[in-house]
Design a protein around this motif. Structure first.
Motif, PDB file in Angstrom:
ATOM      1  N   SER A  29      22.090-122.443  26.467  1.00  0.00           N
ATOM      2  CA  SER A  29      20.970-122.494  27.229  1.00  0.00           C
ATOM      3  C   SER A  29      19.790-122.561  26.517  1.00  0.00           C
ATOM      4  O   SER A  29      18.564-123.114  26.693  1.00  0.00           O
ATOM      5  CB  SER A  29      21.414-121.794  28.563  1.00  0.00           C
ATOM      6  OG  SER A  29      20.550-120.645  28.720  1.00  0.00           O
ATOM      7  N   GLN A  30      19.703-121.375  25.576  1.00  0.00           N
ATOM      8  CA  GLN A  30      18.380-120.965  25.078  1.00  0.00           C
ATOM      9  C   GLN A  30      18.765-120.895  23.618  1.00  0.00           C
ATOM     10  O   GLN A  30      19.338-122.254  22.692  1.00  0.00           O
ATOM     11  CB  GLN A  30      17.936-119.211  25.300  1.00  0.00           C
ATOM     12  CG  GLN A  30      17.308-119.684  26.724  1.00  0.00           C
ATOM     13  CD  GLN A  30      16.524-118.554  27.581  1.00  0.00           C
ATOM     14  OE1 GLN A  30      17.633-117.426  27.771  1.00  0.00           O
ATOM     15  NE2 GLN A  30      15.515-118.781  27.702  1.00  0.00           N
ATOM     16  N   HIS A  31      18.285-119.094  22.576  1.00  0.00           N
ATOM     17  CA  HIS A  31      19.112-119.315  21.475  1.00  0.00           C
ATOM     18  C   HIS A  31      20.056-118.536  20.746  1.00  0.00           C
ATOM     19  O   HIS A  31      20.089-118.698  20.113  1.00  0.00           O
ATOM     20  CB  HIS A  31      17.671-117.841  21.155  1.00  0.00           C
ATOM     21  CG  HIS A  31      16.291-119.057  21.371  1.00  0.00           C
ATOM     22  ND1 HIS A  31      15.221-120.319  20.038  1.00  0.00           N
ATOM     23  CD2 HIS A  31      15.571-119.111  22.602  1.00  0.00           C
ATOM     24  CE1 HIS A  31      14.752-120.916  21.175  1.00  0.00           C
ATOM     25  NE2 HIS A  31      15.044-120.178  22.172  1.00  0.00           N
ATOM     26  N   ASP A  32      20.330-118.530  21.179  1.00  0.00           N
ATOM     27  CA  ASP A  32      22.199-117.794  21.229  1.00  0.00           C
ATOM     28  C   ASP A  32      22.854-118.269  20.121  1.00  0.00           C
ATOM     29  O   ASP A  32      23.286-117.085  19.144  1.00  0.00           O
ATOM     30  CB  ASP A  32      23.426-117.601  22.287  1.00  0.00           C
ATOM     31  CG  ASP A  32      22.759-116.800  23.039  1.00  0.00           C
ATOM     32  OD1 ASP A  32      21.921-116.049  22.950  1.00  0.00           O
ATOM     33  OD2 ASP A  32      23.524-116.902  24.659  1.00  0.00           O
ATOM     34  N   PRO A  33      23.506-119.499  19.767  1.00  0.00           N
ATOM     35  CA  PRO A  33      24.101-119.492  18.547  1.00  0.00           C
ATOM     36  C   PRO A  33      22.854-119.569  16.866  1.00  0.00           C
ATOM     37  O   PRO A  33      23.747-118.727  16.444  1.00  0.00           O
ATOM     38  CB  PRO A  33      24.505-121.958  18.695  1.00  0.00           C
ATOM     39  CG  PRO A  33      24.142-121.256  20.689  1.00  0.00           C
ATOM     40  CD  PRO A  33      23.005-120.809  20.729  1.00  0.00           C
ATOM     41  N   PHE A  34      21.992-119.488  17.098  1.00  0.00           N
ATOM     42  CA  PHE A  34      21.179-119.908  15.776  1.00  0.00           C
ATOM     43  C   PHE A  34      20.931-118.256  15.729  1.00  0.00           C
ATOM     44  O   PHE A  34      21.117-117.710  14.626  1.00  0.00           O
ATOM     45  CB  PHE A  34      19.768-120.535  16.341  1.00  0.00           C
ATOM     46  CG  PHE A  34      20.154-121.567  17.179  1.00  0.00           C
ATOM     47  CD1 PHE A  34      19.731-122.959  15.660  1.00  0.00           C
ATOM     48  CD2 PHE A  34      19.878-122.078  18.187  1.00  0.00           C
ATOM     49  CE1 PHE A  34      20.529-124.323  16.768  1.00  0.00           C
ATOM     50  CE2 PHE A  34      19.821-123.529  18.761  1.00  0.00           C
ATOM     51  CZ  PHE A  34      20.106-124.217  18.051  1.00  0.00           C
ATOM     52  N   LEU A  35      20.708-117.240  17.048  1.00  0.00           N
ATOM     53  CA  LEU A  35      20.405-116.271  16.584  1.00  0.00           C
ATOM     54  C   LEU A  35      21.591-115.610  16.280  1.00  0.00           C
ATOM     55  O   LEU A  35      21.962-114.637  14.849  1.00  0.00           O
ATOM     56  CB  LEU A  35      20.192-115.536  17.821  1.00  0.00           C
ATOM     57  CG  LEU A  35      20.324-113.933  18.331  1.00  0.00           C
ATOM     58  CD1 LEU A  35      18.498-113.517  18.058  1.00  0.00           C
ATOM     59  CD2 LEU A  35      20.376-113.383  19.690  1.00  0.00           C
ATOM     60  N   TYR A  36      22.909-116.469  15.989  1.00  0.00           N
ATOM     61  CA  TYR A  36      23.819-115.879  15.994  1.00  0.00           C
ATOM     62  C   TYR A  36      25.219-115.936  14.354  1.00  0.00           C
ATOM     63  O   TYR A  36      25.328-115.477  14.200  1.00  0.00           O
ATOM     64  CB  TYR A  36      25.256-115.887  16.777  1.00  0.00           C
ATOM     65  CG  TYR A  36      25.728-116.005  18.270  1.00  0.00           C
ATOM     66  CD1 TYR A  36      24.667-114.622  18.369  1.00  0.00           C
ATOM     67  CD2 TYR A  36      26.663-115.316  18.827  1.00  0.00           C
ATOM     68  CE1 TYR A  36      24.727-113.610  20.231  1.00  0.00           C
ATOM     69  CE2 TYR A  36      26.303-115.354  20.390  1.00  0.00           C
ATOM     70  CZ  TYR A  36      25.172-114.178  20.692  1.00  0.00           C
ATOM     71  OH  TYR A  36      25.342-113.729  21.919  1.00  0.00           O
ATOM     72  N   GLU A  37      24.056-117.143  14.140  1.00  0.00           N
ATOM     73  CA  GLU A  37      24.483-117.812  13.029  1.00  0.00           C
ATOM     74  C   GLU A  37      23.336-116.632  12.006  1.00  0.00           C
ATOM     75  O   GLU A  37      24.213-116.566  11.223  1.00  0.00           O
ATOM     76  CB  GLU A  37      24.021-118.966  12.852  1.00  0.00           C
ATOM     77  CG  GLU A  37      23.734-119.619  11.694  1.00  0.00           C
ATOM     78  CD  GLU A  37      23.279-121.147  11.659  1.00  0.00           C
ATOM     79  OE1 GLU A  37      24.062-121.807  11.037  1.00  0.00           O
ATOM     80  OE2 GLU A  37      22.543-121.371  12.193  1.00  0.00           O
ATOM     81  N   ARG A  38      22.144-116.217  12.648  1.00  0.00           N
ATOM     82  CA  ARG A  38      22.010-115.234  11.557  1.00  0.00           C
ATOM     83  C   ARG A  38      22.304-113.863  11.434  1.00  0.00           C
ATOM     84  O   ARG A  38      22.496-113.474  10.573  1.00  0.00           O
ATOM     85  CB  ARG A  38      20.112-115.149  12.076  1.00  0.00           C
ATOM     86  CG  ARG A  38      19.267-115.765  12.222  1.00  0.00           C
ATOM     87  CD  ARG A  38      17.777-116.006  12.502  1.00  0.00           C
ATOM     88  NE  ARG A  38      17.285-114.642  12.125  1.00  0.00           N
ATOM     89  CZ  ARG A  38      16.210-113.583  13.243  1.00  0.00           C
ATOM     90  NH1 ARG A  38      15.920-114.136  14.516  1.00  0.00           N
ATOM     91  NH2 ARG A  38      15.388-112.515  12.400  1.00  0.00           N
TER      92      ARG A  38
END
Length: 321
Positions: free
Chosen positions: A254-263
């Motif tokens: 729903s927000q930024h988790d996938p991109f955050l977890y990739e970082r």
């Protein structure tokens, strides 16, 4: 004059101890009971954002043979990061924090975690990961928060089952468990709501890390929104604090988790075992699919799921649980 001291669950490793909390003028956010219905519940939630923190007041920590003082920051927040290498058995331990002002003094007790030996740590988001929150829709999210009490809010099906099995994975004793950390873009104002909700649904007991406290109603409207960098920093802190275990990261799209977890995976290439992302809309998002495919090339096992049952099957297949 009234004061109120709010303590959160701390944590310790073999070298350092971390304990944190807030000091308020009059009541802490959790003094506004959320056991109410209708308009009274909405009023209690709004009150959580009408607090006055105390800046630069002395706070004293006592834990076993340790006694240390510090002062609160401008938003009433305090944090003790203390060298600590005494022997401590795994599990939850009680610590004490006190504050004295004029003739008033108060003492509160909190808990801190020494993880059980194990190979796994679990870091989970909260909203729309296990607590149904409708983060995709700003007005619906606010409406649900203001109109539904803790006992009326829901978890996703089978999420508790998944978390409980992750908690016990690889642990041979009945009393030991893997460590859980809940990291969210909700503010510290909602700490007790989250802790009680997790307790009510028998989710594993977790260290909870939230966003800088808000002190006005205008801020309430922005609750959970804005920059998610604080989540990256908090997750980075946890992994750096316990670098010898592998982590399962659980979030939603729903927000930024996938991109955050990739970082996070790019920063800690050896530490992430698996990433679970809950699908919150009727179709999977292309951008998220792309991130998950990239993570697989980095030797991280991924699962983009609608129902927790699918996540459980994935964990079984990958020998995580």
């Amino acid at each position: 004059m009234k004061l109120d001291l709010k303590l959160y669950r701390g944590y310790v490793n073999d070298e350092e101890l971390v304990v944190f909390g807030h000091l308020f003028q009059s009541w802490a956010p959790d003094k506004y009971s959320i056991e109410k219905k209708g308009i009274r519940h909405a009023y209690a939630i709004l009150h959580k954002f009408r607090i006055k923190p105390f800046e630069n007041y002395e706070i004293r920590l006592k834990f076993r043979d340790l006694e240390v003082t510090t002062k609160t920051q401008e938003d009433g927040y305090f944090r003790f990061t203390i060298p600590y290498d005494a022997d401590l058995e795994p599990g939850w331990h009680t610590y004490e924090v006190s504050c004295k002002m004029y003739e008033f003094g108060m003492v509160e007790k909190g808990e801190l975690l020494k993880p059980y030996p194990g190979k796994l740590g679990i870091i989970s988001d909260i909203d729309d990961t296990f607590l149904i929150s409708h983060s995709n829709s700003f007005f619906k999210k606010l409406y649900v928060m203001l109109s539904k009490n803790i006992n009326k809010r829901k978890v996703f099906d089978d999420v508790v089952k998944h978390y409980k099995r992750l908690s016990k994975a690889g642990q041979d004793s009945e009393h030991s468990s893997n460590s859980f950390f809940f990291v969210s873009s909700s503010e510290w104002n909602l700490y007790d709501f989250i802790a009680e909700f997790a307790d009510l649904h028998e989710l594993p007991k977790a260290v909870i890390k939230l966003k800088k406290i808000k002190t006005g109603l205008r801020d309430f409207v922005k609750s959970g929104r804005g920059n998610h960098d604080h989540k990256f920093i908090k997750i980075k802190d946890i992994i750096s604090f316990y670098p010898h275990i592998q982590y399962v990261l659980i979030g939603d799209d729903s927000q930024h988790d996938p991109f955050l977890y990739e970082r996070i995976c790019k920063t800690f290439p050896k530490n992430i075992k698996a990433i679970y992302i809950r699908q919150t809309t009727s179709k999977q998002k292309k951008k998220v699919q792309k991130v998950m495919a990239n993570l697989e090339t980095m030797d991280v096992s991924t699962c983009y799921f609608r129902d927790s049952e699918k996540a459980i099957h994935h964990s079984e297949r990958e020998n995580i649980i």
